[in-house]
Design an enzyme around this catalytic site. Structure first.
Site, PDB file in Angstrom:
ATOM      1  NE  ARG A 240      -4.294  -1.412   0.202  1.00  0.00           N
ATOM      2  CZ  ARG A 240      -4.456  -2.454  -0.625  1.00  0.00           C
ATOM      3  NH1 ARG A 240      -3.558  -2.727  -1.540  1.00  0.00           N
ATOM      4  NH2 ARG A 240      -5.546  -3.205  -0.538  1.00  0.00           N
ATOM      5  CD  GLU A 269      -2.775   3.633  -5.222  1.00  0.00           C
ATOM      6  OE1 GLU A 269      -3.827   3.190  -5.715  1.00  0.00           O
ATOM      7  OE2 GLU A 269      -1.924   2.920  -4.715  1.00  0.00           O
ATOM      8  CG  HIS A 287      -3.364  -0.433  -6.760  1.00  0.00           C
ATOM      9  ND1 HIS A 287      -3.690   0.286  -5.651  1.00  0.00           N
ATOM     10  CD2 HIS A 287      -3.392  -1.738  -6.368  1.00  0.00           C
ATOM     11  CE1 HIS A 287      -3.908  -0.525  -4.628  1.00  0.00           C
ATOM     12  NE2 HIS A 287      -3.743  -1.765  -5.043  1.00  0.00           N
TER      13      HIS A 287
END
Ligand code: NAD
Length: 321
Positions: A240, A269, A287
């Site tokens: 993450r 993000e 991602h």
């Protein structure tokens, strides 16, 4: 039968199987990330018994307030850092995730980044496309083998353990740090355990991060720890974004404190830290580490199975404790 709100259309058999069981499925009409206001407005339009959410949905008290009858939130992700779990517990809301079936995909993506960095594959691709290739050159884009190099992991759970398994095939030495010792990777694959992240950082040629995002892992890789890494080392993050202080990473990459980085996740993000995308020594993927047909299909099935079990009065198989 239950009425379930789905925050974004997902691939796979999950939604059809929920419909087959007789549940009513309402999918957000927007094919994009809902703002908090949009999600609240949608949830308030009707009374929902459950919600299927994505990692891009921040689920906190306000969302629970907007869906007071929803007693289960099935997250379409293994990570559940998008949830206020204390708030869910307080309200007796069950939260589930989709662990396991994306492990191989994320581990392979991690290795893809490791190999692409060491063999300068993305740089080579850009070079050829830019029309700069003028024929074989003994000095062109020299990289290095990963054989014999040291791979250091922060987190050796499901994904970390699979990365360790893959590393064996490339004859890499593997070190790891985890708050819970994984004796299996030590016994089966010769991984060496260290009690602090610092020891792993100072000795590794590649550092790969596989921890969940928690208060204890936020900025686990920060300025002070980047300085400990070898100048020739690479950082890989497929966990993450906020586990790495991205501004500090950009600074370290610019100053040559480390050699490069491979990132699939970002601190804010979809925004990138200033200067990150201009660097040549990074590989950036959007991602997509779990974006294989199999993994996404299985995530869909697991999210649906959790909802189906719950509404049949059973314990959902992947309840987050
Ligand atoms: P896991 O729970 O099996 O493993 C996580 C490991 O981290 C565990 O061994 C745990 O003990 C360790 N850990 C927890 N806190 C720690 C700390 N403070 N310091 C060191 N180690 C710590 O989870 P997993 O299935 O291996 O997934 C790991 C993470 O990968 C997920 O939480 C998710 O955020 C991320 N992920 C990303 C993608 C992607 O698309 N990029 C896909 C799937 C998962």
């Amino acid at each position: 039968m239950a009425k379930i709100y789905v925050t974004r259309n997902i691939p796979g058999t999950g939604l059809p199987s929920l419909r087959e069981k007789g549940h009513t499925i309402v999918v957000s009409e927007k094919d994009g990330v809902l703002t908090k206001e949009e999600l609240i407005a949608d949830l308030k339009k009707d009374s929902y018994d459950g919600v299927l959410s994505l990692l891009t949905d921040k689920i906190d008290a306000e969302i629970f307030d907007a869906a007071p009858d929803a007693k289960i939130f099935a997250n379409y992700a293994v990570g559940f850092n998008n949830f206020d779990l204390d708030e869910a517990k307080k309200r007796g809301v069950v939260v589930t995730n989709t662990p396991g079936d994306l492990t191989d995909s994320v581990a392979e993506h991690t290795f893809g980044l490791i190999i692409a960095l060491s063999h300068r594959i993305a740089e080579g691709d850009r070079f050829v496309r830019a029309g700069k290739y003028e024929g074989w050159n003994p000095n062109l884009l020299i990289g290095s083998e990963i054989k014999g190099k040291t791979l250091g992991l922060l987190g050796a759970g499901r994904i970390g353990a699979r990365v360790i398994y893959c590393a064996r095939a490339f004859d890499m030495n593997v070190l790891y740090y985890d708050v819970v010792r994984n004796k299996e990777v030590e016994k089966n694959y010769g991984a060496k355990f260290f009690e602090t992240p610092e020891e792993v950082l100072t000795t590794s040629d590649f550092v790969s991060v596989h921890v969940p995002l928690l208060d204890s892992t936020h900025h686990l890789i920060n300025r002070e720890r980047l300085v400990l890494m070898k100048k020739t080392a690479y950082l890989i993050n497929t966990s993450r974004g906020p586990v790495v202080d991205e501004a500090a990473l950009v600074e370290a990459l610019k100053k040559g404190i480390i050699a490069g980085a491979g990132l699939d996740v970002y601190e804010n993000e979809p925004k990138l830290a200033e200067g990150l995308s201009e660097l040549q020594n990074v590989i950036l993927t959007p991602h997509i580490a779990s974006a294989t047909e199999y993994a996404r299909e299985e995530m869909s099935r697991l999210a649906a199975d959790n909802l189906i079990a719950f509404f049949e009065g059973k314990e959902p198989p992947n309840a987050v404790k």
